[in-house]
Design an enzyme around this catalytic site. Structure first.
Site, PDB file in Angstrom:
ATOM      1  CD  GLU A  36      -4.079  -2.375   7.083  1.00 25.67           C
ATOM      2  OE1 GLU A  36      -2.901  -2.520   6.760  1.00 25.67           O
ATOM      3  OE2 GLU A  36      -4.784  -1.443   6.695  1.00 25.67           O
TER       4      GLU A  36
ATOM      5  CD  GLU B 129      -3.344   5.653   6.376  1.00 23.35           C
ATOM      6  OE1 GLU B 129      -3.222   5.684   5.135  1.00 23.35           O
ATOM      7  OE2 GLU B 129      -2.498   5.136   7.127  1.00 23.35           O
TER       8      GLU B 129
ATOM      9  N   GLY C 241       1.759   2.326  10.765  1.00 24.36           N
ATOM     10  CA  GLY C 241       2.751   3.398  10.648  1.00 24.36           C
ATOM     11  C   GLY C 241       3.382   3.800  11.970  1.00 24.36           C
TER      12      GLY C 241
ATOM     13  CE  LYS D 264      -0.384   3.367   4.605  1.00 21.99           C
ATOM     14  NZ  LYS D 264      -0.445   3.503   6.031  1.00 21.99           N
TER      15      LYS D 264
ATOM     16  CG  ASN E  88      -1.776   1.224   1.327  1.00 19.36           C
ATOM     17  OD1 ASN E  88      -1.826   2.022   0.396  1.00 19.36           O
ATOM     18  ND2 ASN E  88      -2.465   1.387   2.448  1.00 19.36           N
TER      19      ASN E  88
ATOM     20  CG  HIS F 227      -6.186   2.009   4.626  1.00 16.80           C
ATOM     21  ND1 HIS F 227      -5.803   3.000   5.507  1.00 16.80           N
ATOM     22  CD2 HIS F 227      -5.177   1.112   4.607  1.00 16.80           C
ATOM     23  CE1 HIS F 227      -4.602   2.719   5.975  1.00 16.80           C
ATOM     24  NE2 HIS F 227      -4.196   1.575   5.445  1.00 16.80           N
TER      25      HIS F 227
ATOM     26  CB  SER G 291       4.326  -1.709  12.267  1.00 18.07           C
ATOM     27  OG  SER G 291       3.869  -0.386  12.518  1.00 18.07           O
TER      28      SER G 291
HETATM   29  P1  PGA Z   1       2.295   0.328   7.721  1.00 13.95           P
HETATM   30  O1  PGA Z   1       0.908   0.575   6.946  1.00 13.95           O
HETATM   31  O2  PGA Z   1       2.871  -0.975   7.196  1.00 13.95           O
HETATM   32  O3  PGA Z   1       3.151   1.519   7.340  1.00 13.95           O
HETATM   33  O4  PGA Z   1       1.991   0.255   9.162  1.00 13.95           O
HETATM   34  C1  PGA Z   1       0.014  -0.484   6.713  1.00 13.95           C
HETATM   35  C2  PGA Z   1      -1.252   0.007   6.045  1.00 13.95           C
HETATM   36  O5  PGA Z   1      -1.688   1.117   6.357  1.00 13.95           O
HETATM   37  O6  PGA Z   1      -1.825  -0.670   5.193  1.00 13.95           O
END
Ligand code: PGA
Length: 244
Positions: free
Chosen positions: A161, A95, A167, A9, A7, A93, A206
């Site tokens: 998630e 976000e 993140g 982003k 991903n 997601h 992460s």
């Molecule tokens: P991350 O993001 O691996 O940076 O924690 C995962 C995601 O948001 O899909």
């Protein structure tokens, strides 16, 4: 089935994306066993699908609108995603839920629209830290999955998630992942989602090449949805090899 999805982003521009894909393809096993996918920003979908779809990788949009077309400034429809070579779409997601008001009601419509256009939805679910601390994790996951009673069954991937692990460098502990994935599987079965379709459950939050082998050993963890680490083609190739 094992799956690893990058991903990206809101990261990378054309030349970086091209360099990433070329580098990745050199470092992947000649015939990866795992299902691999990249979810680039909309502006890079055409470029990335041209480079990696011929090698058998999936390309996912990071979002898609439920309507086919119309007056929805700033949105992208499912047929438009197909038109630029996508095979799937990330939906829900955290976000999108947190910053753009994505609702479960809208997601049910989006899943159906994705199916109509032969796109594989990768539905993301997960609890916030406040919800976990309040002991609400399973209730939240159950609520987020309840849209499947409206959509009925179809091809689907799910990503668990935990919002607090995205993140942050703070990965969920194995017992937490085990509990969530077992619950998600039970809910998927209860909604009839797994009768005719294999529905892999990915973990996200992460994920790194250091943590991924342990995660893959947890029952019902079929792979990873990877943000930060997926921006490095060598790390993504390492994750792909671990999933093989
Ligand atoms: P991350 O993001 O691996 O940076 O924690 C995962 C995601 O948001 O899909």
């Amino acid at each position: 089935m094992r799956c690893v999805v990058a991903n990206w982003k809101m990261n990378l521009q054309s030349e970086e994306a091209r360099a990433f894909c070329e580098d990745l393809l050199v470092h992947l096993a000649p015939e990866p066993q795992a299902e691999l996918g990249i979810a680039p920003p909309f502006t890079l979908l055409s470029l990335v699908s041209g480079l990696v779809r011929p090698k058998g990788l999936h390309v996912f949009g990071q979002n898609g609108h439920a309507e086919d077309k119309g007056a929805f400034t700033g949105e992208i429809s499912m047929p438009q995603l197909r038109d630029v070579g996508c095979s799937g779409v990330l939906l829900g997601h955290s976000e999108r839920r947190q910053f753009f008001g994505e609702t479960d009601e809208a997601l049910a419509k989006k899943i159906k629209a994705a199916w109509q256009w032969d796109l594989l939805p990768l539905l993301c679910i997960g609890e916030t830290l406040a919800q976990r601390d309040a002991g609400e994790t399973l209730a939240v996951l159950g609520q987020q999955l309840s849209i499947l009673s409206q959509t009925g069954p179809g091809p689907l991937w799910v990503a668990y998630e935990p919002v607090w692990a995205i993140g942050t460098g703070r990965r969920a502990e194995a017992p937490q992942v085990l509990e969530a994935h077992a619950f998600i599987r039970a809910e998927l079965i209860r909604h009839g989602a797994c009768a005719d379709y294999e529905v892999p459950i990915l973990y996200g939050g992460s994920v790194t090449p250091e943590s991924f082998p342990e995660l893959l050993n947890i029952p019902e963890v079929a792979g990873g949805l990877v943000g930060g680490a997926s921006l490095d083609p060598h790390k993504f190739a390492a994750l792909a090899k671990q999933a093989d």
